[in-house]
Design an enzyme around this catalytic site. Structure first.
Site, short mmCIF file in Angstrom:
data_model
loop_
_atom_site.label_atom_id
_atom_site.label_comp_id
_atom_site.label_asym_id
_atom_site.label_seq_id
_atom_site.Cartn_x
_atom_site.Cartn_y
_atom_site.Cartn_z
N SER A 1 0.83 -1.19 0.00
CA SER A 1 0.00 0.00 0.00
C SER A 1 0.87 1.26 0.00
O SER A 1 1.66 1.45 -0.92
CB SER A 1 -0.96 -0.06 1.19
N ASP B 1 -9.22 -3.72 -6.28
CA ASP B 1 -8.76 -3.12 -5.03
C ASP B 1 -9.32 -1.70 -4.92
O ASP B 1 -9.18 -0.90 -5.85
CB ASP B 1 -7.23 -3.10 -5.03
N HIS C 1 -7.17 -6.11 -0.56
CA HIS C 1 -6.03 -5.19 -0.53
C HIS C 1 -4.85 -5.88 0.12
O HIS C 1 -4.86 -6.18 1.31
CB HIS C 1 -6.43 -3.94 0.25
#
Length: 560
Positions: free
Chosen positions: A246, A469, A498
């Protein structure tokens, strides 16, 4: 975007963090101008990084027992690395970053005892995202079956980035006043509600400056990338092997741009869009739109299992059931702590990982039947974790506010997000309130670095992405792949969880193993079929299934 941290079923720590904006105004496209009051970095910072890395190489890291050694296996050890607060002044104020490690086992888990040892390949450094995510517990994945081959070849290294945990921690409010529950997050807020939230955002920004002091401006993504270079040197590694999830993909990409010759292998798991015209405001708008699609995926799944949950046979009916719960919670909060805001937060968390879908659907169904306990367990603020949550929120805000110019006129935010909320109401305004302190930020902002590498400058890298996502929309992976010459993109088609690394998708994991263990990548980008949809919980199993998932959801930050 509110940061969320969860351990997936496979044990991968996944965090998100997105938000952003330009200074003074945003064009209709939501893209920021390529300008700002503070350059992204210069020769002084580069020289300071070289000096700090050389010193760290000589000093190393004195690993020993971890501060909370009684709660961690004996195989994990901890230490600190010293970095400059301001890289332009490497002889000035220094801060200590905490680091954790589990040494490579050297044992191939697939081989019988007595098999030849697995050659050590160095250290694998991991960042879970955020900003504000603490990676100190990462080395414990060595205990998980999915990670054992990597743990045989690599020292697994985690760390707390600057501002996080014990690493020169930031704070913006008294942790005792951090959680606000029950709360409401209207999908179409009134003018009076907006004025209230603007006042709160101003106060929060002032609190960050007051509690964190003049060093606040040095908590940035570029500083995180520079810290990573110093950590590489302190570990004694000539070249870095890194995995970022991320937000970790963003400053990992900054590192690749700044120090391409020091890269060995890099994995970018669930990539943030690094286009400087989107950092961070355009990314934030894209994210809100993507969460609406993910919210629709969840409701369609619940509708397909109406025989279990009884929430409706269509996605529209499930939405009506959710709205019924929102109205009921507004009138009388569940357990005195769960209002519409906490309900929305819990279901937003379910948007990160479809492994949470059965739990979320069960809690909603039970609440509408008159049993509020599952919903309270799922959505109530985890007050024992208030200090950690407040610290994470402070780092998130500081880094993203410092990273790029933002609009300083609320009318810009109001215009763009009112328009977006017409088609994507689920998360749009929640994103606004999480990031609005950046409109009133009291320290200078940077201009984002243009992430880009020339052909041949960077070794091959691996980008992992789920096609649906929401936290880091798929366009970000495509853009990062385009900007990092020689990278390979592996896509989990039709999936939206995710964070993919060493999760349940064997196809993805095979590509990851081949890269980390053998340096092999496919000749071109590749696709993997989606993982199976989660199975609905039947009543007989609801109390025993996924206890660790419920604990993870309880620990989420309920942002002010």
């Amino acid at each position: 975007m509110r940061a969320a941290a969860v351990w997936t079923v496979a044990g991968s720590l996944v965090l998100t963090a997105l938000a952003a904006a330009p200074s003074g105004g945003v064009p209709q496209t939501g893209r920021a101008p390529r300008s700002g009051p503070w350059p992204a970095g210069g020769a002084a910072e580069l020289r300071g990084t070289v000096v700090a890395a050389a010193r760290a190489r000589l000093t190393g890291i004195a690993f020993g027992p971890c501060p909370d050694a009684r709660e961690t296996p004996g195989s994990m050890e901890c230490g600190t690395v010293s970095v400059p607060l301001d890289y332009a002044r490497p002889d000035g104020t220094r801060i200590e970053l905490t680091v954790s490690r589990v040494r490579a086992t050297g044992r191939d888990p697939r081989s019988a005892s007595g098999a030849p040892a697995v050659p050590r390949q160095g250290a694998l450094v991991f960042n879970p995202g955020g900003p504000g995510g603490d990676g100190m517990s990462f080395p414990l994945v060595a205990l998980l079956p999915e990670w054992k081959r990597v743990a045989a070849a690599y020292d697994l290294v985690g760390y707390a980035p600057r501002g996080v945990g014990r690493s020169a921690p930031l704070s913006c409010v008294d942790p005792g006043n951090f959680f606000k529950a029950p709360s409401a997050v209207p999908e179409h807020p009134s003018a009076a509600y907006k004025r209230k939230r603007v006042a709160e955002a101003r106060a929060y920004a002032r609190g960050c400056a007051r509690r964190s002091g003049p060093g606040l401006r040095f908590y940035t993504s570029l500083d995180n990338a520079r810290d990573l270079e110093v950590l590489r040197a302190a570990l004694g590694e000539d070249r870095l092997t890194f995995m970022g999830a991320s937000y970790g993909t963003y400053f990992g990409a900054l590192y690749a741009t700044l120090f391409p010759a020091h890269v060995r292998r890099m994995v970018f798991d669930s990539a943030v869009n690094p286009d400087p015209s989107l950092v961070w405001y355009g990314d934030n708008l894209d994210q809100s739109a993507a969460f609406e699609a993910r919210w629709a995926d969840f409701r369609a799944w619940v509708a397909r299992h109406d025989d279990v949950y009884g929430l409706g046979r269509t996605a529209r009916a499930v939405r009506a059931a959710y709205e019924k719960a929102r109205a009921r919670l507004a009138a009388r909060p569940a357990g005195g702590t769960v209002g519409p805001g906490q309900l929305q937060g819990a279901f937003l968390n379910a948007g990160y990982d479809d492994g949470f879908w059965p739990m979320a659907a069960d809690a909603l169904a039970a609440y509408l039947r008159g049993d509020e306990k599952p919903l309270v367990a799922l959505a109530a603020p985890y007050r024992a974790g208030a200090a950690e949550a407040e610290n994470s929120a402070a780092v998130y805000t500081a880094v993203e506010c410092n990273d790029a110019p933002w609009p300083t006129d609320f009318r810009v935010w109001d215009r763009d997000n009112t328009r977006l909320a017409r088609t994507a109401p689920f998360e749009t305004w929640g994103n606004v309130w999480a990031n609005l302190p950046c409109a009133y930020w009291p320290v200078p902002r940077q201009r984002p670095l243009d992430v880009r590498t020339a052909p041949g400058a960077l070794p091959p890298t691996l980008v992992l992405a789920a096609e649906r996502d929401a936290a880091t929309p798929y366009g970000g992976a495509l853009e990062l792949h385009r900007r990092l010459a020689g990278s390979t993109l592996v896509t989990e088609r039709g999936a939206g969880t995710h964070g993919l690394a060493y999760g349940p998708n064997r196809c993805v994991n095979a590509y990851l193993d081949a890269y980390l263990l053998q340096g092999r990548l496919p000749g071109r980008s590749a696709d993997c079929a989606a993982r199976p949809e989660p199975r609905p919980d039947r009543p007989a199993f609801r109390e025993t299934r996924g206890r660790e998932l419920r604990d993870a959801l309880k620990s989420k930050a309920d942002r002010p």
